[in-house]
Write an enzyme that holds these catalytic residues in place. Sequence first.
Site, PDB file in Angstrom:
ATOM      1  N   GLU A 176       0.767  -1.180   0.194  1.00 17.50           N
ATOM      2  CA  GLU A 176      -0.101   0.099   0.081  1.00 17.50           C
ATOM      3  C   GLU A 176       0.929   1.276  -0.042  1.00 17.50           C
ATOM      4  OE1 GLU A 176      -3.762   2.328   2.202  1.00 17.50           O
ATOM      5  OE2 GLU A 176      -2.398   0.709   3.605  1.00 17.50           O
ATOM      6  N   LYS A 213      -2.892  -2.022  -2.845  1.00 18.51           N
ATOM      7  CA  LYS A 213      -3.771  -1.308  -2.209  1.00 18.51           C
ATOM      8  C   LYS A 213      -3.224   0.188  -2.510  1.00 18.51           C
ATOM      9  CE  LYS A 213      -6.647   0.105   1.486  1.00 18.51           C
ATOM     10  NZ  LYS A 213      -7.161  -0.152   2.981  1.00 18.51           N
TER      11      LYS A 213
END
Length: 301
Positions: A176, A213
Site C-alpha cells: 500500500e 492497495k
Amino acid sequence: MNSTDMKAKIAAGRGFIAALDQSGGSTPKALRGYGIDEGGWTSDEEMFALIHQMRSRIITAPSFSGDKVLGAILFERTMDGLVDGQSTPGALIRRGVVPFIKIDKGLEDEVHGVQLMKPMPDLDPLLARSRALGVFGTKERSVVNLANRTGIAAVVDQQFAVGQQVLSHGMMPIIEPEVNIKSPERAAADAILRDEILKALAAMTGSDQVMLKLSIPAEPGLFDALVDHPRVLRVVALSGGYARPQACVELAKNRGIIASFSRALLEDLRHQMTDAEFDAALGTAIDAIYAASVDKVAVAG
C-alpha cells in the site's frame, strides 16, 4: 476456508475488502466517528476495548458476510482478541471473510516527498503468529505526498522488500503506497508510482504474486496495467479521505479495482444505534461499496 480457498476467493470473488485496522494513533478519531468522545475512556486499554467492541459488532452483524465482503484487514490487537468466544480471524473465516493483518508500525518523517514505513524489527514473529491464527495476508502502508521519482522509488523498494518477507512466511502481502489525494502533484505521482510498481513486478522471481492497495487514480484507468499484471492477485483501492458517495463514484470509473475502504465503510455507524439500526446502516454501506466495486455503478447510500 483453507489458504487455497482464500486465495481463490480474493482473486476472483465478487465483493470488496473491509479495512478494520485503525491503529493506536487513529483509534480516537475512529471512536469519535462512532459517537464516542475522548472522555468516554480513561486509558489506552479502555480505548482499545471500545474499538474492539465496535469491530466485533461489525463482524457479527448479519449484513457483514462473505457474500459481499471478501476480506477484512485487522489491527494486531483486534487479531489477538476474541469475537463470539473465538479468535477474530476464526470468526471472520466462519463468516466466509478472509482475514488480513496490518503490519506497519507507522510512518517516518517526510523525505523526498514521501513517508517510508518505520522499521518493523518484530515482523517475523508477528507473521508466524498471524499465520497460526489463520490470517491469509498482510497490509503495509507508506505515503506519497509529491511526484518525486527518487522518493517514490524508495517507497516501492521498501514495500516490495517487506512484501518478500511476508511471502517467505507463506502469506499474501497487500502493498500500500498511498498517494495523498490532496497532493498538488497527485496525477503525476500516480503515474510515477505505476511505473515504479511495474518495474518492481518485473523484477520478481519465481511464481509469487502480491496485492496492491492504491489511492483511486486522478486519471481513470491509469492502473489498468497493474490490474492485468500476472504478478498481481488483486488491486484494491482505499477511500483516501473521500466520503463514501464520492469514493464510490471515483472507484466505479476504474475497471478491475475493488474497494478496501475504512472510513467510507464505517462513517454512518454509531454506538447508540440499536442492533437493527446498526445492521441497516452497515448493510446500506456494504451494498453501495459492493456496487461500485463489482457492478461499477455508484448508487445512493
